[in-house]
Design a protein around this motif. Structure first.
Motif: not given
Length: 334
Positions: A33, A36-41, A79, A83, A86-87
């Motif tokens: 988690r 995800i919170e730190k937006k690590i690819a 990735g 993205k 998801q967009s």
């Protein structure tokens, strides 16, 4: 990536490699988690894993390190694709939200009540093939001895078509207290929308007015499907045709007006091409087929007749309408 995150991950991985226990595995799942919170690819996570493995395992075969490099490259493209996907989903959700709002607005704007008129039984249905309805049914009666109705069809689909139909509704509402003949109504609506409707869209409309005192049905058409008239005494159908251009084509268009006299058990059937051009695996149906269906239920009330036709024609299309389906029946009862 924060240095502290790297240290924590390396420590958890070291513990798991030593014990391979469920507790360490659970801690690793919870730690994800943080990524995800730190937006690590994803590719950075794999790079971290590679570095940690190389530090924890001596004499690591070079093929293993190279395999991680291969996976990192894959994750970079993964990735980007994720993205983009998801967009696209977010855009689709936004469009669907707008569509839902438009459908609710249309249902509110275009709702109409079935009038009660002495000696006349009325049944109708209007079902969209998709979310937005390009067909329109409008009833107007200020007295119990007269009823006016309009059945319209936008030649064009989607939200734009539905919004143009709302414009037609506005024009009809503006005529509520005016005593105009069917041909005058069509002329008025035509002039109103000719200046504002897009060049790629046109509207067909059938407008009729029934007078119970004289049992006379006056009607005019703007390029719409002819209505069917059933004469009970002669047990036969005939078309109620009248000349007139589609609405929105020419500002000064003229609309022919005709009349039909109804006797007991006579009925008038007004429809859109979603009914008359029902398409099955064997091709389009003929008008004779619709007439035969009507004859099977001609002794029923108007709404039962409408429901029967809708159910039969829907069944023939595997209950998947190819076009908006609108049907109105006016039946003289006494």
């Amino acid at each position: 990536m924060p240095q502290e995150t790297g240290k924590q991950y390396k420590q958890m991985l070291k513990s798991f490699l030593r014990t391979q226990g469920e507790e360490d595995l659970y801690l690793g799942q919870q730690f994800s988690r943080n990524f995800i919170e730190k937006k690590i690819a994803p590719e950075d996570v794999i790079s971290l894993h590679k570095t940690s493995i190389e530090e924890l395992i001596e004499d690591l075969p070079p093929e293993v390190s190279i395999s991680f490099d291969f996976l990192i490259e894959m994750m970079i493209h993964y990735g980007l694709a994720l993205k983009e996907h998801q967009s696209l989903i977010r855009k689709q959700e936004a469009i669907q939200m707008e569509m839902d709002i438009a459908v609710r607005m249309q249902n509110t704007l275009l709702q109409t009540a079935t009038p009660e008129v002495k000696g006349l039984d009325i049944g109708w249905i209007s079902k969209p093939a998709k979310q937005m309805n390009g067909d329109y049914v409008y009833f107007l009666n200020e007295t119990t001895s007269e009823v006016c109705l309009a059945v319209a069809d936008i030649i064009g689909k989607g939200m734009s078509a539905a919004m143009h139909m709302s414009m037609v509704k506005f024009g009809m509402d503006s005529l509520r207290y005016e005593k105009r003949s069917p041909s005058e109504v069509l002329s008025f609506i035509n002039k109103m929308i000719e200046k504002s409707i897009s060049d790629s869209m046109f509207v067909s409309m059938f407008y009729g007015k029934y007078d119970t005192d004289t049992a006379t049905f006056r009607y005019a058409s703007a390029g719409h499907e002819p209505a069917l008239f059933y004469c009970a005494a002669e047990k036969e159908f005939r078309l109620l045709e009248s000349k007139g251009l589609l609405l929105g084509v020419q500002e000064e268009a003229k609309y022919e007006e005709r009349t039909a006299k109804l006797e007991v058990d006579d009925f008038v059937v007004i429809m859109t091409d979603g009914v008359s051009e029902t398409r099955t695996e064997n091709g389009f149906i003929e008008m004779d087929f619709i007439e035969n269906l009507l004859c099977q239920v001609k002794s029923e009330n108007a709404q039962a007749m409408v429901d029967y036709l809708f159910n039969e024609l829907s069944r023939m299309q595997d209950y998947q309408l190819h076009d908006d389906f609108t049907l109105v029946i006016l039946k003289k009862t006494k």
